[in-house]
Write a protein that holds these residues in place. Structure first.
Motif, PDB file in Angstrom:
ATOM      1  N   ASN A  90       0.827  -1.206   0.000  1.00  0.00           N
ATOM      2  CA  ASN A  90       0.000   0.000   0.000  1.00  0.00           C
ATOM      3  C   ASN A  90       0.862   1.259   0.000  1.00  0.00           C
ATOM      4  OD1 ASN A  90      -1.751   2.112   0.620  1.00  0.00           O
ATOM      5  ND2 ASN A  90      -3.112   0.763   1.752  1.00  0.00           N
ATOM      6  N   PRO A  91       0.826   2.018  -1.094  1.00  0.00           N
ATOM      7  CA  PRO A  91       1.719   3.176  -1.191  1.00  0.00           C
ATOM      8  C   PRO A  91       1.440   4.219  -0.113  1.00  0.00           C
ATOM      9  CG  PRO A  91       0.270   3.048  -3.119  1.00  0.00           C
ATOM     10  CD  PRO A  91      -0.013   1.855  -2.264  1.00  0.00           C
ATOM     11  N   ASP A  92       0.192   4.299   0.357  1.00  0.00           N
ATOM     12  CA  ASP A  92      -0.150   5.313   1.353  1.00  0.00           C
ATOM     13  C   ASP A  92       0.418   4.998   2.727  1.00  0.00           C
ATOM     14  OD1 ASP A  92      -1.600   7.448   0.320  1.00  0.00           O
ATOM     15  OD2 ASP A  92      -3.290   6.123  -0.080  1.00  0.00           O
ATOM     16  N   ASN A  93       0.514   3.714   3.022  1.00  0.00           N
ATOM     17  CA  ASN A  93       0.817   3.336   4.399  1.00  0.00           C
ATOM     18  C   ASN A  93       2.296   3.171   4.692  1.00  0.00           C
ATOM     19  OD1 ASN A  93      -1.893   3.315   4.433  1.00  0.00           O
ATOM     20  ND2 ASN A  93      -2.141   1.151   4.903  1.00  0.00           N
ATOM     21  N   SER A 137       7.385  18.059  -2.954  1.00  0.00           N
ATOM     22  CA  SER A 137       5.948  17.779  -3.058  1.00  0.00           C
ATOM     23  C   SER A 137       5.402  17.184  -1.771  1.00  0.00           C
ATOM     24  CB  SER A 137       5.682  16.799  -4.195  1.00  0.00           C
ATOM     25  OG  SER A 137       6.059  17.378  -5.410  1.00  0.00           O
ATOM     26  N   ILE A 138       4.090  17.314  -1.625  1.00  0.00           N
ATOM     27  CA  ILE A 138       3.395  16.709  -0.497  1.00  0.00           C
ATOM     28  C   ILE A 138       2.937  15.318  -0.951  1.00  0.00           C
ATOM     29  CG2 ILE A 138       1.371  16.921   1.010  1.00  0.00           C
ATOM     30  CD1 ILE A 138       1.572  20.009   0.383  1.00  0.00           C
ATOM     31  N   PRO A 139       3.278  14.265  -0.216  1.00  0.00           N
ATOM     32  CA  PRO A 139       2.965  12.912  -0.677  1.00  0.00           C
ATOM     33  C   PRO A 139       1.505  12.707  -1.078  1.00  0.00           C
ATOM     34  CG  PRO A 139       4.353  12.809   1.250  1.00  0.00           C
ATOM     35  CD  PRO A 139       4.017  14.251   1.058  1.00  0.00           C
ATOM     36  N   SER A 140       0.565  13.306  -0.340  1.00  0.00           N
ATOM     37  CA  SER A 140      -0.837  13.017  -0.650  1.00  0.00           C
ATOM     38  C   SER A 140      -1.260  13.582  -2.007  1.00  0.00           C
ATOM     39  CB  SER A 140      -1.758  13.543   0.457  1.00  0.00           C
ATOM     40  OG  SER A 140      -1.530  14.905   0.675  1.00  0.00           O
ATOM     41  N   THR A 141      -0.422  14.414  -2.623  1.00  0.00           N
ATOM     42  CA  THR A 141      -0.778  14.921  -3.952  1.00  0.00           C
ATOM     43  C   THR A 141      -0.207  14.040  -5.062  1.00  0.00           C
ATOM     44  OG1 THR A 141       1.178  16.326  -4.065  1.00  0.00           O
ATOM     45  CG2 THR A 141      -0.793  17.315  -3.126  1.00  0.00           C
TER      46      THR A 141
ATOM     47  N   LEU B 164      -0.269  14.678  10.837  1.00  0.00           N
ATOM     48  CA  LEU B 164      -0.388  15.622   9.729  1.00  0.00           C
ATOM     49  C   LEU B 164      -0.341  14.912   8.385  1.00  0.00           C
ATOM     50  CD1 LEU B 164       1.934  18.457  11.013  1.00  0.00           C
ATOM     51  CD2 LEU B 164      -0.506  18.645  10.546  1.00  0.00           C
ATOM     52  N   ARG B 165       0.542  13.914   8.321  1.00  0.00           N
ATOM     53  CA  ARG B 165       0.694  13.167   7.076  1.00  0.00           C
ATOM     54  C   ARG B 165      -0.609  12.431   6.731  1.00  0.00           C
ATOM     55  NH1 ARG B 165      -0.185  10.210   3.972  1.00  0.00           N
ATOM     56  NH2 ARG B 165       0.860   8.373   3.156  1.00  0.00           N
ATOM     57  N   PHE B 166      -1.307  11.917   7.754  1.00  0.00           N
ATOM     58  CA  PHE B 166      -2.458  11.062   7.470  1.00  0.00           C
ATOM     59  C   PHE B 166      -3.800  11.782   7.456  1.00  0.00           C
ATOM     60  CE2 PHE B 166       0.581   7.717   7.842  1.00  0.00           C
ATOM     61  CZ  PHE B 166       0.106   6.800   6.925  1.00  0.00           C
ATOM     62  N   ILE B 167      -3.812  13.061   7.837  1.00  0.00           N
ATOM     63  CA  ILE B 167      -5.084  13.780   7.793  1.00  0.00           C
ATOM     64  C   ILE B 167      -5.709  13.776   6.389  1.00  0.00           C
ATOM     65  CG2 ILE B 167      -6.126  16.096   7.980  1.00  0.00           C
ATOM     66  CD1 ILE B 167      -4.479  16.416  10.573  1.00  0.00           C
ATOM     67  N   PRO B 168      -4.964  14.146   5.344  1.00  0.00           N
ATOM     68  CA  PRO B 168      -5.605  14.114   4.020  1.00  0.00           C
ATOM     69  C   PRO B 168      -6.051  12.712   3.621  1.00  0.00           C
ATOM     70  CG  PRO B 168      -3.410  15.131   3.899  1.00  0.00           C
ATOM     71  CD  PRO B 168      -3.577  14.619   5.279  1.00  0.00           C
ATOM     72  N   THR B 169      -5.223  11.716   3.949  1.00  0.00           N
ATOM     73  CA  THR B 169      -5.559  10.331   3.597  1.00  0.00           C
ATOM     74  C   THR B 169      -6.855   9.902   4.277  1.00  0.00           C
ATOM     75  OG1 THR B 169      -3.190   9.932   3.574  1.00  0.00           O
ATOM     76  CG2 THR B 169      -4.602   8.007   3.475  1.00  0.00           C
ATOM     77  N   LEU B 170      -6.969  10.216   5.565  1.00  0.00           N
ATOM     78  CA  LEU B 170      -8.162   9.784   6.296  1.00  0.00           C
ATOM     79  C   LEU B 170      -9.400  10.587   5.889  1.00  0.00           C
ATOM     80  CD1 LEU B 170      -6.715   8.994   9.815  1.00  0.00           C
ATOM     81  CD2 LEU B 170      -7.544   7.393   8.106  1.00  0.00           C
ATOM     82  N   MET B 171      -9.179  11.858   5.501  1.00  0.00           N
ATOM     83  CA  MET B 171     -10.322  12.644   5.025  1.00  0.00           C
ATOM     84  C   MET B 171     -10.874  12.049   3.733  1.00  0.00           C
ATOM     85  SD  MET B 171     -10.263  16.462   6.218  1.00  0.00           S
ATOM     86  CE  MET B 171      -9.939  17.249   4.706  1.00  0.00           C
ATOM     87  N   ARG B 213      -5.541  -0.606  10.515  1.00  0.00           N
ATOM     88  CA  ARG B 213      -4.802  -1.339   9.495  1.00  0.00           C
ATOM     89  C   ARG B 213      -3.627  -0.490   9.007  1.00  0.00           C
ATOM     90  NH1 ARG B 213      -8.866  -2.466   6.049  1.00  0.00           N
ATOM     91  NH2 ARG B 213      -8.537  -0.413   5.149  1.00  0.00           N
ATOM     92  N   ARG B 214      -3.910   0.786   8.784  1.00  0.00           N
ATOM     93  CA  ARG B 214      -2.838   1.675   8.337  1.00  0.00           C
ATOM     94  C   ARG B 214      -1.745   1.792   9.383  1.00  0.00           C
ATOM     95  NH1 ARG B 214      -4.181   4.384   3.754  1.00  0.00           N
ATOM     96  NH2 ARG B 214      -6.390   4.541   3.291  1.00  0.00           N
ATOM     97  N   ALA B 215      -2.169   1.900  10.651  1.00  0.00           N
ATOM     98  CA  ALA B 215      -1.190   2.032  11.723  1.00  0.00           C
ATOM     99  C   ALA B 215      -0.275   0.808  11.760  1.00  0.00           C
ATOM    100  CB  ALA B 215      -1.900   2.198  13.057  1.00  0.00           C
ATOM    101  N   ASP B 216      -0.880  -0.362  11.582  1.00  0.00           N
ATOM    102  CA  ASP B 216      -0.129  -1.608  11.546  1.00  0.00           C
ATOM    103  C   ASP B 216       0.909  -1.594  10.434  1.00  0.00           C
ATOM    104  OD1 ASP B 216      -0.580  -3.472  13.423  1.00  0.00           O
ATOM    105  OD2 ASP B 216      -1.682  -4.857  12.123  1.00  0.00           O
ATOM    106  N   ASP B 217       0.433  -1.260   9.235  1.00  0.00           N
ATOM    107  CA  ASP B 217       1.310  -1.200   8.063  1.00  0.00           C
ATOM    108  C   ASP B 217       2.442  -0.212   8.291  1.00  0.00           C
ATOM    109  OD1 ASP B 217      -0.320  -2.931   6.821  1.00  0.00           O
ATOM    110  OD2 ASP B 217      -0.951  -1.612   5.188  1.00  0.00           O
TER     111      ASP B 217
END
Lengths: 580, 267
Positions: A90-93, A137-141, B164-171, B213-217
């Motif tokens: 998973n690239p996000d995690n 860059s910001i990763p989420s973009t 901060l990193r995961f706020i956009p992902t979780l939104m 799950r993300r926290a685990d990863d």
């Protein structure tokens, strides 16, 4: 010289009830600088094995050595993890920092590299994965493929000798997959040992060695050619053949004397060049026996008229997601929607059941504007069922049965009707009644997905939309889901719309295709029409079925073959037609 | 996406943007102190002008900053009303039977509201001009003396970074799960409050499952990259003061002094 070694490796997962043996006596020796692919269905023990290589897991019994350092010895662990990096699915995690540069630095910070040296290594690593322009860059973009390359850079910066890839492309679109795979091949050229776990056979054909796992054991261990010539075993261990190998087998069945273990397009072309003569084929021999125009016999069920969608209109973040989409979907048809990530596919399908409202334009269901009457919203969503990507992530109830009942309950059906619908939906996806009372969270990945799809089917929609239904599944899971969808389509005669990155899947199932690019319709037509634009599709970040590439290559060397062939069976027929 | 401008980093280049994050963080603290020291309108004038000057220097569009305040409009009005009604005073402006509205109370209400609005603007100015990563860096450095009393400073900063990193992902994830449940006929904006809260369960459970799950990863990925806490760690970006930072400190000091002095002019 060997770099990775396991000796009598056994690993067990302990639950309160049983000890599950995930790895059973693994003895393995991996050569330095080699490219090893590990195949096997989900749950075969691939990932568990990989996590032993860098000491994330410690053997239950037996030993694992990296450069003769035992992973059991705690003093070795940081040295081992530095020389053996790991890229996850998973690239996000796996991205930790809020900026690309900082993320690549993360590993270096952990092993105490000085800032000056760090900067040098970050440059080198970002250049190696071709991401040097994304430093700030910001990763989420970033796209999935770009994120994966950042993850690779983070490992590369630590100067590893060996990198383990655990299904790095499972969640990517074709262009992301292509970029990641070509990055991996560059690493191999640089002399880095690569162990790649994958479900995509096409990624395995260039390996030096393939290891097949089943039930925690190594069941095959050989070069790709030998692995893929044993069809019996390939089937037994729930794997697939690469498309070209499948074609070789098909040709063989049809009576052409051809080795069954041809793996790549170039090999196939070389072989056919010698067997068939160019003079044999003339332009007149073209047999256009393929259906070119879709025969339209039914009514329009969905009409999309001048649809535009702009996100965050009037802010600095304004973005046009859909531009002038006009498209009709006929009752009972099977439509495929393809396009690169960000082309507007998801935005489009979310309009179809009124989750998103058009900025301008209309969508009609059986002639009625779906956004006209708010009170009808519920019935719109019942009639147009939308299965999201990774639908198993939306399961929440305490039992499978209750979860599937959630939709029909919201629709306000009677208890009896709900029961009937749930049972029939679960039956459609092949979930038997012993599972009804189980927690959905205890099921396997493929089962969870089928339960989630049943959750939509239970509403008995007239139009079923599936967004990437096979993403992240192993070959057997993929085949099962697709067969069920196909079966369902035939049985209920319902309209099905499928969004997919897998061109092979689209080719097999659909009768018309819509290609999106940057929010606009690029092509529409039957699969054979659309896939004849092989290189145009490639340019907009899509791939076409491997068979299409082969047809193009054969045409290049003078064989006149129809370019609109895209399935193995058609290709085999067309090739043999030349011979006649 | 909702247009919440409050605190969203506004990535442009300006003198304020390029200041060390520590300067800005301490600056906001000084500013807040000055707000509490300021008890007369002259002082508020100075504070207001100073803030305006900062916004201009940061090249932020004034409209954009004010829009952020507007998001808190109800809270601001509420503060004002409560203060006007419940503050004591002698000069009666309006007699309403139950209670009186006095001149002192009105003035006090205005002052408090001003203080509140300026507080919001100043703190949003910090986050508008400072990237999250620099902000966490600044917090980590400023807190580092507290390591001696066993405060897990590094861990706090790491937690903030990851959050901060995961706020956009979780939104994004929340949006997706909400839409997926809406596709199954869920409605979140109708019925009684109890019903509405209950309707959130199908969103919250999948969201929690996914977060775990993300926290685990992530834990696995961090370990694989040799993370072991604050042992033997170096940093890519060491914070370093420049000439501008020193000037900024000086300006802030003078500003605070001015605000304090106004108290003596009045009495």
């Amino acid at each position: 010289m060997s770099i990775l070694k396991t000796k009598d490796l056994i690993f067990e997962y302990k639950t309160s009830e049983i000890n599950y043996r995930a790895l059973d006596n693994i003895n393995l020796d991996i050569e330095k600088g080699s490219f090893v692919v590990v195949l096997g269905h989900n749950g075969s023990g691939k990932s568990t094995l990989a996590k032993h290589f860098n000491g994330l897991f410690v053997p239950y019994s037996g030993d694992v050595f990296l450069n003769n350092l035992n992973t059991k010895n705690e003093d070795n662990i940081w040295k081992i993890r530095q020389s053996c990096g790991m890229v996850f699915q998973n690239p996000d995690n796996q991205i930790i920092a809020t900026m690309v540069e900082e993320d690549v630095a993360f590993g270096l910070e952990n092993i105490g590299i000085e800032p000056e040296e760090m900067k040098k290594r970050i440059n080198f690593a970002l250049n190696s994965v071709n991401m040097q322009n994304f430093r700030d860059s910001i990763p989420s973009t970033l796209s999935g493929g770009q994120k994966q390359r950042i993850a690779i850079a983070g490992i590369l910066a630590m100067k590893p000798e060996c990198i383990i890839f655990d299904e790095p492309t499972a969640m990517l679109d074709p262009i992301g997959r292509r970029d990641v795979i070509s990055t991996i091949h560059n690493l191999i050229k640089e002399g880095i040992t690569v162990v790649l776990i994958t479900h995509f056979m096409e990624e395995a054909i260039k390996a030096d060695r393939i290891i097949v796992m089943d039930k925690g054991k190594i069941v095959m261990d050989d070069i790709p050619k030998n692995i893929f010539s044993d069809i019996e075993k390939i089937k037994k261990y729930s794997l697939e053949l690469p498309q070209i190998t499948e074609l070789a087998n098909e040709l063989n069945i049809l009576g052409l004397d051809i080795p069954k273990n041809i793996l790549s397009i170039s090999e196939m072309v070389d072989f056919l060049k010698n067997v068939l003569k160019v003079e044999d084929t003339k332009k007149e021999n073209w047999k256009e026996n393929l259906k070119l125009e879709q025969e339209i016999t039914s009514n329009k069920i969905l009409e999309i008229k001048d649809l535009n969608h702009i996100y965050s209109k009037g802010t600095p973040f304004e973005k046009t997601a859909l531009k002038n989409i006009n498209f009709d979907i006929y009752e009972g048809s099977f439509v495929g929607i393809i396009g690169h990530t960000g082309s507007g596919k998801s935005t489009l399908v979310q309009h179809l059941n009124s989750l998103l409202k058009p900025t301008s334009g209309n969508i009609f269901l059986n002639g009625e504007d779906i956004n006209e009457d708010k009170k009808k919203l519920r019935s719109i969503r019942q009639n147009i069922g939308l299965v999201f990507q990774y639908p198993e992530h939306q399961l929440f109830e305490t039992s499978v049965f209750k979860d599937v009942a959630y939709g029909p309950k919201n629709m306000g059906f009677s208890e009896e009707e709900i029961n009937k619908r749930v049972v029939s939906a679960l039956e459609l996806v092949g979930i038997s009644n012993d599972f009804f009372e189980k927690s959905p969270f205890d099921l396997s990945g493929g089962q969870k997905r089928r339960v989630a799809i049943a959750g939509i089917l239970a509403m008995q929609p007239k139009v079923l939309i599936l967004d990437e239904p096979t993403a992240g599944l192993d070959p057997i899971g993929r085949i099962e889901i697709l067969e069920q969808i196909n079966e369902l389509h035939k049985r209920t005669k319902n309209t099905v719309i499928i969004v997919s990155h897998s061109m092979e899947d689209i080719a097999k199932l659909t009768d018309s295709i819509l290609v999106l690019n940057n929010g606009e319709i690029k092509y529409t037509g039957t699969p054979s029409q659309v896939f004849s634009y092989t290189y145009e599709l490639e340019k907009i970040g899509l791939s076409v079925p491997v068979i299409c590439y082969l047809m193009h290559e054969l045409n290049k060397i003078g064989f006149y073959l129809p370019k609109n062939i895209f399935t193995v069976k058609e290709a085999a027929k067309a090739i043999l037609d030349i011979k006649k | 996406m909702k247009s919440v401008t409050l605190g969203q980093y506004y990535p442009i280049e300006s003198k304020i943007h390029s200041l060390d994050a520590r300067v800005k963080l301490i600056g906001v603290i000084i500013f807040i102190i000055s707000l509490f020291v300021a008890t007369n309108f002259l002082a508020y004038g100075i504070v207001g002008i100073f803030l305006y000057f900062c916004i201009k220097l940061a090249k932020l569009p004034l409209k954009f900053v004010i829009k952020g305040v507007r998001a808190l409009g109800y809270v601001i009005v509420f503060t004002m009303v409560v203060n006007v009604i419940f503050s004591p005073g002698e000069i009666i402006l309006l007699d309403l039977g139950f209670f009186n509205i006095t001149l002192e109370a009105v003035l006090w209400g205005i002052l408090i509201t001003l203080r509140f609005v300026l507080l919001i603007i100043s703190s949003s100015l910090l986050t508008l001009t400072t990237s999250p990563i620099n902000l966490t860096g600044a917090i980590e450095t400023l807190l580092s003396p507290f390591k001696k009393i066993k405060l897990p400073v590094h861990e706090i900063a790491m937690m903030m970074t990851i959050a901060l990193r995961f706020i956009p992902t979780l939104m994004e994830e929340t949006d997706k799960i909400t839409k997926a449940q809406m596709s199954r006929g869920a409605e979140f904006d109708s019925g009684s409050i109890a019903k509405r809260v209950k309707s959130l369960i199908p969103i919250l459970i999948p969201l929690f499952v996914s977060a775990f799950r993300r926290a685990d990863d992530l834990a696995m990925a961090m370990e694989a990259r040799c993370y072991r806490g604050d042992i033997n760690r170096t940093k890519l970006k060491e914070l370093r003061y420049t000439k501008n930072d020193v000037i900024a400190y000086a300006i802030m000091f003078i500003f605070l002094l001015l605000v304090i002095l106004t108290n003596f002019i009045y009495y």
